[in-house]
Motif scaffolding. Structure first.
Motif, PDB file in Angstrom:
ATOM      1  N   ILE A 198      -2.932  -4.008  -8.540  1.00 43.45           N
ATOM      2  CA  ILE A 198      -2.151  -2.616  -7.867  1.00 43.45           C
ATOM      3  C   ILE A 198      -0.852  -2.769  -7.750  1.00 43.45           C
ATOM      4  O   ILE A 198       0.084  -1.850  -7.926  1.00 43.45           O
ATOM      5  CB  ILE A 198      -3.009  -1.933  -6.461  1.00 43.45           C
ATOM      6  CG1 ILE A 198      -4.520  -1.789  -6.850  1.00 43.45           C
ATOM      7  CG2 ILE A 198      -2.424  -0.923  -6.055  1.00 43.45           C
ATOM      8  CD1 ILE A 198      -5.343  -1.448  -5.752  1.00 43.45           C
ATOM      9  N   GLU A 253       0.595 -11.589  -0.121  1.00 41.76           N
ATOM     10  CA  GLU A 253       1.090 -10.275   0.231  1.00 41.76           C
ATOM     11  C   GLU A 253       1.744 -10.136   1.678  1.00 41.76           C
ATOM     12  O   GLU A 253       2.509  -9.475   1.961  1.00 41.76           O
ATOM     13  CB  GLU A 253      -0.096  -9.103   0.298  1.00 41.76           C
ATOM     14  CG  GLU A 253      -0.775  -9.036  -0.964  1.00 41.76           C
ATOM     15  CD  GLU A 253      -1.970 -10.184  -0.980  1.00 41.76           C
ATOM     16  OE1 GLU A 253      -2.833  -9.767  -2.272  1.00 41.76           O
ATOM     17  OE2 GLU A 253      -2.031 -11.095  -0.545  1.00 41.76           O
ATOM     18  N   MET A 279      -8.716  -1.996   1.098  1.00 39.88           N
ATOM     19  CA  MET A 279      -9.545  -3.060   0.508  1.00 39.88           C
ATOM     20  C   MET A 279      -8.799  -4.138   1.252  1.00 39.88           C
ATOM     21  O   MET A 279      -9.415  -5.163   1.621  1.00 39.88           O
ATOM     22  CB  MET A 279      -8.754  -2.923  -0.796  1.00 39.88           C
ATOM     23  CG  MET A 279      -9.832  -2.335  -1.869  1.00 39.88           C
ATOM     24  SD  MET A 279      -8.898  -2.236  -3.531  1.00 39.88           S
ATOM     25  CE  MET A 279      -8.651  -4.096  -3.889  1.00 39.88           C
ATOM     26  N   TYR A 280      -7.583  -3.996   1.587  1.00 39.02           N
ATOM     27  CA  TYR A 280      -6.701  -5.193   2.096  1.00 39.02           C
ATOM     28  C   TYR A 280      -7.487  -5.694   3.459  1.00 39.02           C
ATOM     29  O   TYR A 280      -7.693  -6.979   3.808  1.00 39.02           O
ATOM     30  CB  TYR A 280      -5.146  -5.218   2.061  1.00 39.02           C
ATOM     31  CG  TYR A 280      -4.532  -6.218   2.638  1.00 39.02           C
ATOM     32  CD1 TYR A 280      -4.247  -7.320   1.674  1.00 39.02           C
ATOM     33  CD2 TYR A 280      -3.953  -6.616   3.711  1.00 39.02           C
ATOM     34  CE1 TYR A 280      -3.524  -8.642   1.945  1.00 39.02           C
ATOM     35  CE2 TYR A 280      -3.163  -7.535   4.168  1.00 39.02           C
ATOM     36  CZ  TYR A 280      -2.995  -8.692   3.262  1.00 39.02           C
ATOM     37  OH  TYR A 280      -2.335  -9.643   3.688  1.00 39.02           O
ATOM     38  N   SER A 283      -5.944   0.809  -1.626  1.00 43.99           N
ATOM     39  CA  SER A 283      -5.210  -0.467  -1.662  1.00 43.99           C
ATOM     40  C   SER A 283      -5.271  -1.069  -0.144  1.00 43.99           C
ATOM     41  O   SER A 283      -5.548  -2.202   0.089  1.00 43.99           O
ATOM     42  CB  SER A 283      -3.937  -0.469  -2.070  1.00 43.99           C
ATOM     43  OG  SER A 283      -3.003  -1.516  -1.857  1.00 43.99           O
ATOM     44  N   ILE A 328     -15.079  -1.567  -3.297  1.00 47.24           N
ATOM     45  CA  ILE A 328     -13.974  -0.739  -3.673  1.00 47.24           C
ATOM     46  C   ILE A 328     -14.558   0.646  -4.052  1.00 47.24           C
ATOM     47  O   ILE A 328     -13.768   1.583  -3.602  1.00 47.24           O
ATOM     48  CB  ILE A 328     -13.281  -1.166  -4.609  1.00 47.24           C
ATOM     49  CG1 ILE A 328     -12.679  -2.626  -4.439  1.00 47.24           C
ATOM     50  CG2 ILE A 328     -12.282  -0.277  -5.369  1.00 47.24           C
ATOM     51  CD1 ILE A 328     -12.108  -3.364  -5.652  1.00 47.24           C
ATOM     52  N   ARG A 379       0.992  -1.243  -0.050  1.00 49.89           N
ATOM     53  CA  ARG A 379       0.116   0.069   0.034  1.00 49.89           C
ATOM     54  C   ARG A 379       0.769   1.395  -0.025  1.00 49.89           C
ATOM     55  O   ARG A 379       0.346   2.360  -0.605  1.00 49.89           O
ATOM     56  CB  ARG A 379      -1.005  -0.141   1.407  1.00 49.89           C
ATOM     57  CG  ARG A 379      -0.428   0.196   2.547  1.00 49.89           C
ATOM     58  CD  ARG A 379      -1.191   0.835   3.372  1.00 49.89           C
ATOM     59  NE  ARG A 379      -1.566   2.181   3.083  1.00 49.89           N
ATOM     60  CZ  ARG A 379      -0.964   3.303   3.362  1.00 49.89           C
ATOM     61  NH1 ARG A 379       0.284   3.019   3.850  1.00 49.89           N
ATOM     62  NH2 ARG A 379      -1.237   4.503   2.810  1.00 49.89           N
ATOM     63  N   ASN A 439      -6.291  -6.503  -5.801  1.00 46.99           N
ATOM     64  CA  ASN A 439      -5.081  -5.826  -4.942  1.00 46.99           C
ATOM     65  C   ASN A 439      -3.814  -6.152  -5.729  1.00 46.99           C
ATOM     66  O   ASN A 439      -2.843  -5.436  -5.743  1.00 46.99           O
ATOM     67  CB  ASN A 439      -4.965  -5.979  -3.565  1.00 46.99           C
ATOM     68  CG  ASN A 439      -4.745  -4.793  -2.829  1.00 46.99           C
ATOM     69  OD1 ASN A 439      -4.361  -3.824  -3.463  1.00 46.99           O
ATOM     70  ND2 ASN A 439      -5.099  -4.643  -1.482  1.00 46.99           N
TER      71      ASN A 439
END
Length: 466
Positions: free
Chosen positions: A387, A230, A110-111, A107, A446, A92, A384
């Motif tokens: 991104i 991630e 969202m996560y 980002s 989102i 992010r 994500n």
């Protein structure tokens, strides 16, 4: 006294030198690999693979290879940015540097939101599996117990968290490896049970029974099996040496792709794909004909360990992302405050309240609606990834002048290819009614996050950190 002063100065200089080289007293690279494996291999793989197989047939093996390649592209992009520019907040923060405050905000939240929904769904799954032995105890009691234990582990600090997650990862990997070895012994006729009719005609006889459409619609399920990579970037701040990020991630992905493909192959070798029951683990179905004692209970324990470690890892990840948001002013500053163990207790508690709210909804909302929402959480994780790849494409020119220790191979083609592969998987989800609703809900969430940024920060400015 002079000697003591000299020792202290030497220690201080060594610590400073380690910080400059990206070294800390944290995790070893193999521990980070195991944390990644522990966070990724969840109940979804042990149970959800049945639905993937019913949708695509044996061609699901190609889907797993496709998803593994995509996950490698995403990881490579994240590893390059992490090595070249180690920062807290991981992906992010890179999104913010590449595209500005709004994308970094979107980002991160969202996560966090996806993680909260996944934690609550794993908690419900854990309670359901535990009711196998205690059918008369209410579901909510087991749910609360697992949530409390997961929070307790995260309150122990990163070292203890790393050790516990490593143990869970070893349990899951060992289970799949034992299954693979058993399948290999059957394939080579070292073991030849007379009472079992194996798929001697080979998995490849009718490899694509549901056509390209089946493979395409199953792809999103397979991508979910890699959701959570991630965590490697997020937990890399705890590595002893930041330059070990590529080693940790590559080790993790090789292990994941290998055990995923081999275990599914041998499951299909033991039982024909169209005999697999969607409500049961394909591995249980495959082993059922061997009349192994206590198999149901053994696999139930394994699935519980898989779901629990995924929940613990997700809790660690979303809490750290919340800290990063707070440090950037995209969340209340107080959420970044840490105690003497280096734990941001307020961020952990806020996540806990959000998980509790999600769990309440899971019990009061219609089952189908909650299924749509949890599917949307998985879709947001996958989206994500685009991104991450886009951030790497934008930031790569900034790294050219530096002495690179890791660069994504095949750039920019592999970065764009990764984005294309993700969009193919998400578009395939539109072919399945439940997954279609999940995609639409994820896009709606989102948009809500984006509007929230505009409303809250229209007259404010989040400082841009480089």
């Amino acid at each position: 006294m002079d000697n003591e002063q000299t020792v202290k100065q030497t220690v201080r200089h060594k610590k400073a030198e380690n910080r400059e080289q990206g070294q800390t007293s944290g995790l070893a690279w193999w521990q980070l690999s195991l944390i990644g494996i522990g966070s990724i291999i969840g109940a979804g793989f042990f149970l959800g693979t049945s639905l993937s197989i019913k949708t695509a047939g044996p061609a699901i093996l190609i889907d797993y290879l496709f998803a593994g390649i995509t996950a490698f592209f995403v990881f490579s992009a994240l590893a390059e940015m992490t090595v070249m520019d180690p920062v807290t907040g991981s992906f992010r923060t890179y999104a913010k540097k590449a595209f500005g405050n709004s994308i970094g905000f979107i980002s991160g939240w969202m996560y966090w939101l996806a993680g909260v929904l996944i934690i609550s769904s794993e908690a419900v799954a854990l309670a359901t599996f535990t009711q196998f032995w205690f059918p008369h105890i209410p579901l909510w009691i087991f749910t609360v117990i697992y949530i409390v234990i997961a929070f307790g582990i995260n309150l122990l600090g990163v070292k203890n968290f790393g050790k516990i997650e490593s143990i869970f990862a070893i349990v899951k990997l060992s289970t799949l490896i034992i299954f693979i070895i058993f399948g290999a012994l059957l394939l080579t006729h070292v073991i030849s049970p007379h009472s079992v009719s194996l798929n001697e005609k080979s998995v490849f006889k009718h490899f694509v029974p549901t056509g390209i459409k089946g493979m395409w619609s199953a792809l999103i399920f397979v991508f979910f099996s890699f959701g959570g990579i991630e965590v490697i970037g997020i937990a890399s701040s705890e590595l002893k040496n930041k330059k070990d990020v590529p080693k940790a991630g590559i080790g993790m992905l090789i292990a994941l792709v290998s055990v995923y493909i081999l275990s599914i192959y041998f499951a299909l070798y033991m039982v024909t794909w169209n005999k697999i029951d969607e409500s049961q683990s394909p591995f249980v179905t495959a082993l059922a004909s061997f009349n192994l004692p206590y198999m149901d209970s053994i696999f139930n324990i394994i699935i519980i360990s898989a779901a629990f470690s995924t929940m613990v890892g997700a809790l660690f990840s979303v809490t750290n992302i919340l800290i990063s948001l707070a440090e950037d002013g995209a969340a209340p500053k107080s959420l970044a405050t840490k105690n003497h163990r280096g734990i941001a207790v307020r961020s952990l508690y806020l996540t806990g309240f959000a998980v509790a709210a999600s769990l309440i909804f899971s019990f009061i909302l219609p089952g189908k609606l909650y299924e749509y929402i949890t599917t949307a959480a998985g879709v947001m994780l996958i989206l994500n990834w685009t991104i991450i790849l886009s951030s790497q494409i934008k930031l790569r020119p900034n790294y050219k002048q530096n002495g690179a220790t890791f660069k994504m191979a095949g750039f920019p083609f592999t970065s764009y290819m990764g984005i294309a592969f993700i969009l193919v998987a998400v578009s395939g989800a539109m072919l399945h009614a439940t997954q279609r609703m999940g995609v639409l809900i994820s896009l709606g969430l989102i948009i809500i996050i984006g509007f929230t940024y505009q409303i809250i920060f229209r007259s404010k400015h989040i400082p841009q950190k480089n």
